[in-house]
Design a protein around this motif. Structure first.
Motif, PDB file in Angstrom:
ATOM      1  N   VAL A  60      80.685  -0.488  48.515  1.00  0.00           N
ATOM      2  CA  VAL A  60      80.894   0.348  49.693  1.00  0.00           C
ATOM      3  C   VAL A  60      79.549   0.767  50.277  1.00  0.00           C
ATOM      4  O   VAL A  60      78.631   1.098  49.547  1.00  0.00           O
ATOM      5  CB  VAL A  60      81.778   1.546  49.310  1.00  0.00           C
ATOM      6  N   LYS A  61      79.443   0.699  51.610  1.00  0.00           N
ATOM      7  CA  LYS A  61      78.241   1.180  52.278  1.00  0.00           C
ATOM      8  C   LYS A  61      78.219   2.696  52.209  1.00  0.00           C
ATOM      9  O   LYS A  61      79.270   3.339  52.242  1.00  0.00           O
ATOM     10  CB  LYS A  61      78.253   0.785  53.751  1.00  0.00           C
ATOM     11  N   THR A  62      77.030   3.257  52.147  1.00  0.00           N
ATOM     12  CA  THR A  62      76.904   4.707  52.176  1.00  0.00           C
ATOM     13  C   THR A  62      75.941   5.114  53.286  1.00  0.00           C
ATOM     14  O   THR A  62      75.039   4.367  53.650  1.00  0.00           O
ATOM     15  CB  THR A  62      76.408   5.275  50.831  1.00  0.00           C
ATOM     16  N   LEU A  63      76.179   6.295  53.800  1.00  0.00           N
ATOM     17  CA  LEU A  63      75.375   6.840  54.879  1.00  0.00           C
ATOM     18  C   LEU A  63      75.259   8.337  54.638  1.00  0.00           C
ATOM     19  O   LEU A  63      76.256   8.997  54.328  1.00  0.00           O
ATOM     20  CB  LEU A  63      76.096   6.569  56.208  1.00  0.00           C
ATOM     21  N   HIS A  64      74.047   8.853  54.725  1.00  0.00           N
ATOM     22  CA  HIS A  64      73.853  10.297  54.554  1.00  0.00           C
ATOM     23  C   HIS A  64      73.233  10.870  55.821  1.00  0.00           C
ATOM     24  O   HIS A  64      72.140  10.477  56.226  1.00  0.00           O
ATOM     25  CB  HIS A  64      72.958  10.610  53.356  1.00  0.00           C
ATOM     26  N   ILE A  65      73.970  11.779  56.444  1.00  0.00           N
ATOM     27  CA  ILE A  65      73.475  12.498  57.622  1.00  0.00           C
ATOM     28  C   ILE A  65      73.790  13.972  57.383  1.00  0.00           C
ATOM     29  O   ILE A  65      74.941  14.393  57.472  1.00  0.00           O
ATOM     30  CB  ILE A  65      74.147  12.006  58.912  1.00  0.00           C
ATOM     31  N   PRO A  66      72.776  14.762  57.037  1.00  0.00           N
ATOM     32  CA  PRO A  66      73.031  16.175  56.718  1.00  0.00           C
ATOM     33  C   PRO A  66      73.257  17.025  57.965  1.00  0.00           C
ATOM     34  O   PRO A  66      72.631  16.800  59.001  1.00  0.00           O
ATOM     35  CB  PRO A  66      71.752  16.600  55.992  1.00  0.00           C
ATOM     36  N   PHE A  67      74.180  17.967  57.832  1.00  0.00           N
ATOM     37  CA  PHE A  67      74.449  18.949  58.875  1.00  0.00           C
ATOM     38  C   PHE A  67      74.409  20.337  58.254  1.00  0.00           C
ATOM     39  O   PHE A  67      74.767  20.514  57.086  1.00  0.00           O
ATOM     40  CB  PHE A  67      75.827  18.710  59.518  1.00  0.00           C
ATOM     41  N   HIS A  68      74.021  21.298  59.039  1.00  0.00           N
ATOM     42  CA  HIS A  68      74.013  22.694  58.612  1.00  0.00           C
ATOM     43  C   HIS A  68      75.447  23.117  58.280  1.00  0.00           C
ATOM     44  O   HIS A  68      76.389  22.748  58.982  1.00  0.00           O
ATOM     45  CB  HIS A  68      73.439  23.561  59.740  1.00  0.00           C
ATOM     46  N   ASP A  69      75.628  23.892  57.226  1.00  0.00           N
ATOM     47  CA  ASP A  69      76.937  24.428  56.874  1.00  0.00           C
ATOM     48  C   ASP A  69      77.071  25.815  57.498  1.00  0.00           C
ATOM     49  O   ASP A  69      76.431  26.760  57.049  1.00  0.00           O
ATOM     50  CB  ASP A  69      77.088  24.517  55.356  1.00  0.00           C
ATOM     51  N   PRO A  70      77.905  25.966  58.538  1.00  0.00           N
ATOM     52  CA  PRO A  70      78.012  27.245  59.238  1.00  0.00           C
ATOM     53  C   PRO A  70      78.987  28.234  58.609  1.00  0.00           C
ATOM     54  O   PRO A  70      79.268  29.274  59.194  1.00  0.00           O
ATOM     55  CB  PRO A  70      78.484  26.818  60.628  1.00  0.00           C
ATOM     56  N   MET A 122      89.605   9.335  45.782  1.00  0.00           N
ATOM     57  CA  MET A 122      88.879   8.417  44.904  1.00  0.00           C
ATOM     58  C   MET A 122      89.502   7.025  44.815  1.00  0.00           C
ATOM     59  O   MET A 122      88.802   6.052  44.553  1.00  0.00           O
ATOM     60  CB  MET A 122      88.742   9.004  43.496  1.00  0.00           C
ATOM     61  N   ASN A 123      90.795   6.894  45.041  1.00  0.00           N
ATOM     62  CA  ASN A 123      91.441   5.591  44.924  1.00  0.00           C
ATOM     63  C   ASN A 123      91.642   4.904  46.268  1.00  0.00           C
ATOM     64  O   ASN A 123      92.335   3.899  46.351  1.00  0.00           O
ATOM     65  CB  ASN A 123      92.775   5.726  44.188  1.00  0.00           C
ATOM     66  N   VAL A 124      91.046   5.447  47.306  1.00  0.00           N
ATOM     67  CA  VAL A 124      91.130   4.848  48.635  1.00  0.00           C
ATOM     68  C   VAL A 124      90.021   3.810  48.771  1.00  0.00           C
ATOM     69  O   VAL A 124      88.898   4.030  48.324  1.00  0.00           O
ATOM     70  CB  VAL A 124      90.982   5.938  49.731  1.00  0.00           C
ATOM     71  N   ASN A 125      90.344   2.672  49.354  1.00  0.00           N
ATOM     72  CA  ASN A 125      89.335   1.637  49.602  1.00  0.00           C
ATOM     73  C   ASN A 125      88.627   1.949  50.917  1.00  0.00           C
ATOM     74  O   ASN A 125      89.210   1.815  51.985  1.00  0.00           O
ATOM     75  CB  ASN A 125      89.978   0.252  49.675  1.00  0.00           C
ATOM     76  N   PHE A 126      87.381   2.364  50.830  1.00  0.00           N
ATOM     77  CA  PHE A 126      86.604   2.713  52.006  1.00  0.00           C
ATOM     78  C   PHE A 126      85.647   1.592  52.380  1.00  0.00           C
ATOM     79  O   PHE A 126      85.134   0.885  51.513  1.00  0.00           O
ATOM     80  CB  PHE A 126      85.768   3.981  51.732  1.00  0.00           C
ATOM     81  N   ASP A 127      85.388   1.472  53.678  1.00  0.00           N
ATOM     82  CA  ASP A 127      84.348   0.564  54.161  1.00  0.00           C
ATOM     83  C   ASP A 127      83.013   1.287  54.240  1.00  0.00           C
ATOM     84  O   ASP A 127      81.958   0.658  54.223  1.00  0.00           O
ATOM     85  CB  ASP A 127      84.706   0.040  55.554  1.00  0.00           C
ATOM     86  N   LEU A 128      83.072   2.616  54.351  1.00  0.00           N
ATOM     87  CA  LEU A 128      81.868   3.425  54.494  1.00  0.00           C
ATOM     88  C   LEU A 128      82.132   4.805  53.912  1.00  0.00           C
ATOM     89  O   LEU A 128      83.168   5.411  54.185  1.00  0.00           O
ATOM     90  CB  LEU A 128      81.498   3.553  55.984  1.00  0.00           C
ATOM     91  N   VAL A 129      81.190   5.297  53.111  1.00  0.00           N
ATOM     92  CA  VAL A 129      81.254   6.660  52.591  1.00  0.00           C
ATOM     93  C   VAL A 129      80.092   7.423  53.211  1.00  0.00           C
ATOM     94  O   VAL A 129      78.939   7.003  53.101  1.00  0.00           O
ATOM     95  CB  VAL A 129      81.175   6.709  51.048  1.00  0.00           C
ATOM     96  N   VAL A 130      80.417   8.514  53.886  1.00  0.00           N
ATOM     97  CA  VAL A 130      79.420   9.321  54.567  1.00  0.00           C
ATOM     98  C   VAL A 130      79.315  10.667  53.872  1.00  0.00           C
ATOM     99  O   VAL A 130      80.333  11.325  53.642  1.00  0.00           O
ATOM    100  CB  VAL A 130      79.796   9.536  56.052  1.00  0.00           C
ATOM    101  N   THR A 131      78.114  11.078  53.532  1.00  0.00           N
ATOM    102  CA  THR A 131      77.893  12.431  53.012  1.00  0.00           C
ATOM    103  C   THR A 131      77.182  13.223  54.099  1.00  0.00           C
ATOM    104  O   THR A 131      76.323  12.700  54.802  1.00  0.00           O
ATOM    105  CB  THR A 131      77.066  12.418  51.713  1.00  0.00           C
ATOM    106  N   VAL A 132      77.592  14.489  54.237  1.00  0.00           N
ATOM    107  CA  VAL A 132      77.045  15.316  55.319  1.00  0.00           C
ATOM    108  C   VAL A 132      76.342  16.568  54.824  1.00  0.00           C
ATOM    109  O   VAL A 132      75.832  17.340  55.616  1.00  0.00           O
ATOM    110  CB  VAL A 132      78.141  15.688  56.353  1.00  0.00           C
ATOM    111  N   CYS A 133      76.326  16.780  53.525  1.00  0.00           N
ATOM    112  CA  CYS A 133      75.547  17.900  52.987  1.00  0.00           C
ATOM    113  C   CYS A 133      74.761  17.381  51.781  1.00  0.00           C
ATOM    114  O   CYS A 133      75.188  16.462  51.098  1.00  0.00           O
ATOM    115  CB  CYS A 133      76.401  19.104  52.633  1.00  0.00           C
TER     116      CYS A 133
END
Length: 118
Positions: free
Chosen positions: A79-89, A54-65
């Motif tokens: 911060v930019k955000t990007l959501h690309i969902p992937f199946h949880d195996p 939480m205290n890291v300075n990110f350029d991009l936060v990606v969510t995958v689920c």
């Protein structure tokens, strides 16, 4: 798997960190095996709670689920955000982990490149 793949494929350009809202006690054996079969190293890989980053300075936060997209906290700064969902195996055979690994390489790596302009 996304952390390892991004750090390998975009080495020297991106430093990816993975964290979750309810991380498992250890990285799934299927994930480690799938990474190793593709020539990646999983040394030092461990599940991290979102609070650890939480205290890291990110350029991009990606969510995958999808649950992460809905519950994703607000990170400091613009911060930019990007959501690309992937199946949880989780709990599935190795072949499922291999499909997700390949899906991450095919979809996430180019999306991160584009989002960051690298």
């Amino acid at each position: 798997m996304a952390e390892v793949i991004l750090n390998h494929e975009l080495a020297g350009v991106v430093h990816a960190m993975s964290a979750g809202f309810r991380p498992q006690p250890k990285v799934a054996e299927g994930a480690i095996a799938a990474l190793k079969l593709a020539g990646f190293t999983a040394d030092g890989l461990y599940p991290k709670d979102i609070d650890a980053v939480m205290n890291v300075n990110f350029d991009l936060v990606v969510t995958v689920c999808d649950n992460a997209k809905e519950a994703c906290p607000i990170f400091p700064g613009a911060v930019k955000t990007l959501h690309i969902p992937f199946h949880d195996p989780h709990g599935e055979p190795l072949a499922s982990f291999e499909r997700v690994r390949d899906d991450i390489r095919a979809k996430l790596v180019p999306a991160v490149r584009e989002a960051l302009g690298v």
